[in-house]
Each structure stands twice: as structure tokens, then as C-alpha cells.
Design an enzyme around this catalytic site. Structure first.
Site, PDB file in Angstrom:
ATOM      1  N   ASP A  26      81.994  77.370  66.732  1.00 50.22           N
ATOM      2  CA  ASP A  26      82.008  78.098  67.958  1.00 50.22           C
ATOM      3  C   ASP A  26      81.508  77.663  69.098  1.00 50.22           C
ATOM      4  O   ASP A  26      80.560  77.021  69.178  1.00 50.22           O
ATOM      5  CB  ASP A  26      81.532  79.439  67.559  1.00 50.22           C
ATOM      6  N   HIS A  43      88.407  72.667  73.155  1.00 44.87           N
ATOM      7  CA  HIS A  43      89.041  72.503  71.835  1.00 44.87           C
ATOM      8  C   HIS A  43      89.321  70.934  71.466  1.00 44.87           C
ATOM      9  O   HIS A  43      88.930  70.456  70.530  1.00 44.87           O
ATOM     10  CB  HIS A  43      90.301  73.324  71.680  1.00 44.87           C
ATOM     11  N   ARG A  77      94.445  85.860  70.235  1.00 44.28           N
ATOM     12  CA  ARG A  77      94.232  85.152  71.707  1.00 44.28           C
ATOM     13  C   ARG A  77      95.583  84.991  72.377  1.00 44.28           C
ATOM     14  O   ARG A  77      96.449  85.122  71.688  1.00 44.28           O
ATOM     15  CB  ARG A  77      93.577  83.882  71.347  1.00 44.28           C
ATOM     16  N   LEU A 141      83.432  62.825  50.058  1.00 44.73           N
ATOM     17  CA  LEU A 141      83.234  64.128  50.757  1.00 44.73           C
ATOM     18  C   LEU A 141      84.655  64.966  50.331  1.00 44.73           C
ATOM     19  O   LEU A 141      85.845  64.527  50.697  1.00 44.73           O
ATOM     20  CB  LEU A 141      83.101  63.909  52.396  1.00 44.73           C
ATOM     21  N   SER A 203      82.231  86.746  60.866  1.00 44.07           N
ATOM     22  CA  SER A 203      83.694  86.692  61.478  1.00 44.07           C
ATOM     23  C   SER A 203      84.665  86.529  60.420  1.00 44.07           C
ATOM     24  O   SER A 203      85.704  85.632  60.385  1.00 44.07           O
ATOM     25  CB  SER A 203      84.058  85.739  62.516  1.00 44.07           C
ATOM     26  N   GLU A 214      72.340  80.585  52.467  1.00 43.68           N
ATOM     27  CA  GLU A 214      71.587  80.284  53.456  1.00 43.68           C
ATOM     28  C   GLU A 214      72.108  80.168  54.891  1.00 43.68           C
ATOM     29  O   GLU A 214      73.053  79.393  55.166  1.00 43.68           O
ATOM     30  CB  GLU A 214      70.466  79.044  53.358  1.00 43.68           C
TER      31      GLU A 214
END
Ligand code: IPE
Ligand code: IPE
Ligand code: MG
Length: 257
Positions: A26, A43, A77, A141, A203, A214
Site C-alpha cells: 500500500d 504503481h 476506484r 519461491l 482490507s 504475526e
């Protein structure tokens, strides 16, 4: 059935390095506004941070990284910003996919993709397939992008599908029955949740999965976040005592009074 232990049914293994980190990226708009730039510039800069953070996560030994890119509420938006975000997502997919695969990163996109343009959906599918096959031998990953994702949507779609397939067991469904239908069924629950940009809220992100995660909040705006910031979040995580309902004494192994 998931190979990972549920935080509520079992005691998950706690490692020094979080196995799974989930991030709400954010602050792009505010970063741009501070520089008198259009929000879209924030962005664009945010995509650079994604690249940095993916690299840093691999270096730290994180195995699952889940990034919130577009929420089910972000359609509210201005139309222009929504289409800029879609275009950016689409071009980032195009540019990054081959590199991700080469670096052992398997990409998945979660969320209600039915609302996306067919070309974007096709691109997403291709990217997922390409990185899945490139990482078949060795995956370093699991990178998941949440797009048109909402935690409530996720739980509902899972319940609806479970309901359709297991109508025989209505009234007896367990967590384990629901788990395979949830968007993140392939991953352990996040150990660490990071939100940049100063807001202290969830959100509508991974509501089910973050039962025992956590939380770490930073005022840094997403374009300012980097490898060092990720390290700091991990250090903060390492100072937490993850009790999962137990007492500190139990964790330390000291006998009860
Ligand atoms: C996060 O940055 C990116 C998306 C939600 C797509 P924002 O666009 O929310 O930036 P701020 O919060 O307005 O600064
Ligand atoms: C949350 O950011 C969603 C993403 C980062 C994609 P928002 O900026 O949309 O969140 P709210 O509206 O301030 O809660
Ligand atoms: Mg925001």
C-alpha cells in the site's frame, strides 16, 4: 489434504525465517502525489519494488510470498486508474514471466478472475503454466499475486464448491474439508503479514489464512520498501512469541505451577 499443519487443529512448526510472508503493498498513490506525479507513476514504481522484494525473499530463504495487488473493492476506484492497473499487471506478466521461471519462481494468481478481460486471463494462465513447468525440478519461491481477491469471496467460493460436492456431509464439514477449496490450499498459512503505507487494517485480504499470522505495519510507502525493510520485518517477527493459545511457560518447557 494439505501437507501443512493448521494453526487451530495442530501446532505448526515455527522457523526463524518465516516460511510464508503475505504483503499488502500500500501507498503507491501517496508516493506519487508527494512528488506531484500521477498515481499511475506510483504503481509503476511499485512494480520495481515487487521485483526487489521477490529477490530479497529468495535470499532470505522465504518459500512463499503472497502479494495483494488488487482487491475486490479496488473496482470502486476511478475507471482510469483501474484500467491503468490492469494494463500494468498485464505488461508486468509479459516482461517478468520468463525471468521468474529461470530463477525458480513459480507464479500463481488468486482471486475472482472471471471479471478480467479474456486476454488477461489467458496471459495469467500461460504465466502459471510456464512457471510451473520451469520450476518442476526445483522451486525456490512460490509467488502468489492476489488480484480481484477478497477474503470473504474466498471463503464463500470455497463453501459453495464444498457444498456442491459434499452435500452428503452438510452439518459435519470440518476445517480440513474446506481447506482444499480455498485459494491458498497449496501453501501453509502466512507466518508474517506486512502492510506498508501506515494503515493498520486487513482490507479483506487472507481472512481465513491469517488466524494466527504475526502482523507487521510500517509507515514506509510501498515504492520505498526494499530488501533492508524486508529484513527488518523478519527481525521483528523473530522477536515474537508464537504461542498458538499456549502459555509462555509451556513454550519454555518450564513445569506448570
Ligand atoms: C496500493 O497503493 C496499490 C493498490 C491498491 C492497487 P494505493 O494505490 O492504495 O496507494 P495509496 O494508498 O492511495 O497511497
Ligand atoms: C489494499 O489497499 C489492497 C491492495 C494493496 C491491493 P487499499 O489501498 O485498496 O486499501 P484500503 O481501501 O485503504 O483499505
Ligand atoms: Mg491504499
Amino acid at each position: 489434504m494439505s501437507i501443512f499443519k493448521s494453526a487451530t487443529l495442530d501446532l505448526p512448526e515455527v522457523r526463524r525465517i518465516p516460511l510464508h510472508i503475505a504483503i499488502i503493498m500500500d501507498g503507491n498513490g501517496r508516493w506519487a502525489r508527494k512528488r506531484f506525479l500521477p498515481r499511475a507513476a506510483g504503481h509503476v514504481k511499485g512494480v520495481e519494488t515487487v521485483r526487489k522484494v521477490v529477490r530479497a525473499a529468495i535470499e532470505e530463504g522465504v518459500e512463499y510470498l503472497t502479494l495483494f495487488a488488487f482487491s475486490s473493492e479496488n473496482w470502486r476506484r476511478p475507471e482510469r486508474e483501474v484500467s491503468q492497473l490492469m494494463a500494468l499487471f498485464s505488461s508486468a506478466l509479459d516482461k517478468e514471466v520468463a525471468k521468474l521461471g529461470r530463477n525458480g519462481v513459480r507464479l500463481r494468481v488468486i482471486g475472482d478472475l472471471t471479471r478480467f478481460a479474456p486476454e488477461l486471463r489467458a496471459r495469467i494462465q500461460k504465466a502459471e503454466e510456464q512457471t510451473a513447468s520451469a520450476t518442476r525440478e526445483a522451486c525456490r519461491l512460490h509467488l502468489t499475486i492476489a488480484a480481484n481477491y477478497g477474503g470473504r469471496w474466498d471463503m464463500l467460493q470455497a463453501m459453495n464448491r464444498l457444498g456442491a460436492e459434499r452435500v452428503d456431509a452438510v452439518g459435519q464439514w470440518t476445517e480440513m474439508d474446506l481447506e482444499p477449496y480455498l485459494s491458498m490450499h497449496f501453501a501453509p498459512d502466512p507466518d508474517l503479514f506486512i502492510r506498508t503505507g501506515g494503515e493498520k487494517r486487513i482490507s479483506n485480504f487472507l481472512l481465513w489464512q491469517m488466524a494466527y499470522t504475526e502482523f507487521y505495519f510500517t509507515d514506509l510507502l510501498w515504492p520505498e520498501f526494499d530488501a533492508q525493510s524486508l529484513k527488518e520485518a523478519i527481525v521483528s517477527y523473530q522477536q515474537r512469541e508464537r504461542r498458538f493459545g499456549r502459555t509462555s511457560e509451556q513454550l519454555a518447557g518450564t513445569p506448570a505451577e
